[in-house]
Design a protein around this motif. Structure first.
Motif, PDB file in Angstrom:
ATOM      1  N   THR A 108       0.844  -1.194   0.000  1.00 33.89           N
ATOM      2  CA  THR A 108       0.000   0.000   0.000  1.00 33.89           C
ATOM      3  C   THR A 108       0.879   1.243   0.000  1.00 33.89           C
ATOM      4  O   THR A 108       2.088   1.179   0.266  1.00 33.89           O
ATOM      5  CB  THR A 108      -0.897   0.021   1.235  1.00 33.89           C
ATOM      6  OG1 THR A 108      -0.068   0.136   2.414  1.00 33.89           O
ATOM      7  CG2 THR A 108      -1.744  -1.250   1.340  1.00 33.89           C
ATOM      8  N   GLN A 111       2.435   1.566   3.378  1.00 33.24           N
ATOM      9  CA  GLN A 111       3.567   0.666   3.600  1.00 33.24           C
ATOM     10  C   GLN A 111       4.812   1.162   2.889  1.00 33.24           C
ATOM     11  O   GLN A 111       5.908   1.179   3.463  1.00 33.24           O
ATOM     12  CB  GLN A 111       3.204  -0.746   3.121  1.00 33.24           C
ATOM     13  CG  GLN A 111       2.192  -1.447   4.004  1.00 33.24           C
ATOM     14  CD  GLN A 111       1.663  -2.733   3.390  1.00 33.24           C
ATOM     15  OE1 GLN A 111       1.759  -2.949   2.180  1.00 33.24           O
ATOM     16  NE2 GLN A 111       1.087  -3.594   4.210  1.00 33.24           N
ATOM     17  N   ASP A 151      -8.738  -6.536  14.307  1.00 34.59           N
ATOM     18  CA  ASP A 151      -7.790  -5.799  13.482  1.00 34.59           C
ATOM     19  C   ASP A 151      -6.363  -6.336  13.625  1.00 34.59           C
ATOM     20  O   ASP A 151      -5.389  -5.634  13.331  1.00 34.59           O
ATOM     21  CB  ASP A 151      -7.826  -4.311  13.829  1.00 34.59           C
ATOM     22  CG  ASP A 151      -7.551  -4.038  15.304  1.00 34.59           C
ATOM     23  OD1 ASP A 151      -7.349  -5.015  16.058  1.00 34.59           O
ATOM     24  OD2 ASP A 151      -7.544  -2.851  15.701  1.00 34.59           O
ATOM     25  N   GLU A 226      -2.851  -4.179   9.013  1.00 31.30           N
ATOM     26  CA  GLU A 226      -2.225  -3.324   7.999  1.00 31.30           C
ATOM     27  C   GLU A 226      -0.815  -3.785   7.632  1.00 31.30           C
ATOM     28  O   GLU A 226      -0.209  -3.260   6.694  1.00 31.30           O
ATOM     29  CB  GLU A 226      -2.177  -1.870   8.466  1.00 31.30           C
ATOM     30  CG  GLU A 226      -1.476  -1.618   9.781  1.00 31.30           C
ATOM     31  CD  GLU A 226      -2.471  -1.554  10.948  1.00 31.30           C
ATOM     32  OE1 GLU A 226      -2.154  -0.849  11.927  1.00 31.30           O
ATOM     33  OE2 GLU A 226      -3.533  -2.194  10.865  1.00 31.30           O
TER      34      GLU A 226
END
Length: 402
Positions: A108, A111, A151, A226
């Motif tokens: 991403t 990232q 998460d 994430e």
């Protein structure tokens, strides 16, 4: 092998040579020469990385928008060749050449923005968590699980032969996120902070006495969602992309040529036991010639791959050929070094490091002290990154179409 260089390439090569003469620290050069394992220790490698980063040359294989140099593939080859000839250490490959391409290809924006600058600065030191006790060459059989809970992923399992995990603060790894599908389709690619609770690292000493690899244990380690690179189940695709970069992301021939030249130079001073020097021995010259022909053939193959990359093509499965040849040549050249020094080449000093003020005193020449541990460590070349048998299968299927 001579290649006609353009005036621009000649100027580039001279610029690199001048930089190396003026900026390669002698302690880094001597540390690299006295390192028997594949990877130099951070006190050597990270110093050189910092010098190159200050020059803006560390990410020389990276795209310009992420901090790269904009060099052509052939200029990158010239840079590696000149670094090898000057005795510079290999760069820290795990973050720079393996993870970074994965991030700018599959990661991403968040990232890329966070991790790529930290790789260049040395703030993050990465290790690779692929192999497991029951999943080495058969990587698709890995069992380390990552179960999503809110998460976070909760990761449990272990990784083995994890190079420099004892130095690293982060690990990129393959985990199984789905057990209900074909085994390759259930694998995902995660980034793990090694300071997380539940992570432990156990050293593995090689037969040469070096601590280069480890086993990493993951016990209910919470990893933020994430930190998933790509999509769930895309890990196998990413791993194949990464391994192609590992096998073809750098040229092996320049370093092999440098090591062979150093051995040949030493053979002019080494006795053959019959009143002459080893360099004049017929059998020795035959072995050196065979190794040199192999390295020059490898150099040609790597240049052909560079030409393909220059045309915009991916390295492809032909990189398995370079990995196969480089592994065998590495072992052949390291055996030459042992034979060069005779009995003195059999010394196996257990103290580490073998460089610096506290290094043990070698029997005979410094190269003799490095010969046996380097030979023993190079046995792993035909195993890591895919065994010779795996490479041969890839070549047969994907290159030769058998």
């Amino acid at each position: 092998m001579d290649i006609e260089l353009s005036p621009e390439d000649v100027a580039f090569r001279e610029d690199v040579r001048r930089f190396l003469r003026e900026n390669l620290p002698e302690t880094v050069k001597s540390g690299a020469a006295a390192t028997p394992s594949v990877f130099v220790e951070p006190e050597v490698g990270q110093v050189w990385n910092a010098v190159l980063h200050a020059k803006g040359w560390l990410g020389y294989q990276w795209p310009v928008q992420h901090g790269g140099t904009g060099w052509t593939p052939f200029q990158r080859y010239l840079f590696e060749k000149e670094c090898a000839a000057a005795g510079a250490p290999n760069l820290t490959v795990l973050g720079l050449k393996l993870l970074a391409p994965v991030l700018w290809t599959f990661g991403t924006e968040e990232q890329k923005g966070f991790y790529l600058p930290r790789i260049l600065s040395g703030e993050d030191y990465w290790c690779q968590g692929f192999s497991e006790p029951g999943a080495g060459s058969d990587l698709a059989s890995l069992k380390t699980r990552a179960v999503r809970q809110g998460d976070h992923y909760i990761v449990s399992g272990s990784k083995i032969w994890t190079t420099h995990a004892h130095h690293a603060n982060r690990m990129f790894t393959l985990v199984r996120t789905n057990t209900e599908v074909k085994k390759q389709a259930g694998i995902s690619f995660l980034l793990i902070d090694l300071d997380s609770p539940g992570v432990s690292v156990r050293p593995i000493r090689t037969s040469a006495g070096d601590h280069e690899v480890n086993q990493v244990f993951l016990e209910d380690v919470a990893v933020p969602v994430e930190n998933l690179v790509g999509n769930e189940g895309q890990g196998w695709t990413i791993a194949k992309f990464l391994l192609e970069n590992e096998r073809g992301g750098s040229c092996h021939a320049p370093k092999l040529i440098h090591d062979l030249d150093r051995i040949v130079s030493a053979s002019h001073e080494q006795s053959d036991g019959r009143g002459g020097v080893l360099a004049d021995d017929t059998d020795w010259k035959r072995r050196v010639a065979r190794a040199r022909l192999g390295v020059e053939a490898l150099d040609m193959i790597e240049l052909r791959i560079i030409a393909e990359i220059a045309e915009g093509n991916a390295p492809g499965p032909q990189t398995s050929l370079t990995k196969l040849l480089a592994s065998n040549l590495r072992q052949e050249i390291d055996l030459l070094a042992v034979d060069l020094y005779g009995v003195a080449g059999l010394q196996l000093e257990k103290a580490r490091p073998l460089h610096g003020g506290d290094a043990p005193v070698p029997v005979c020449a410094p190269g003799a002290m490095i010969a046996s541990p380097r030979y023993l460590n190079s046995r792993a070349w035909t195993i890591f990154g895919g065994t010779n048998e795996v490479q041969s299968t890839i070549i047969a299927r994907s290159v030769l179409g058998l």
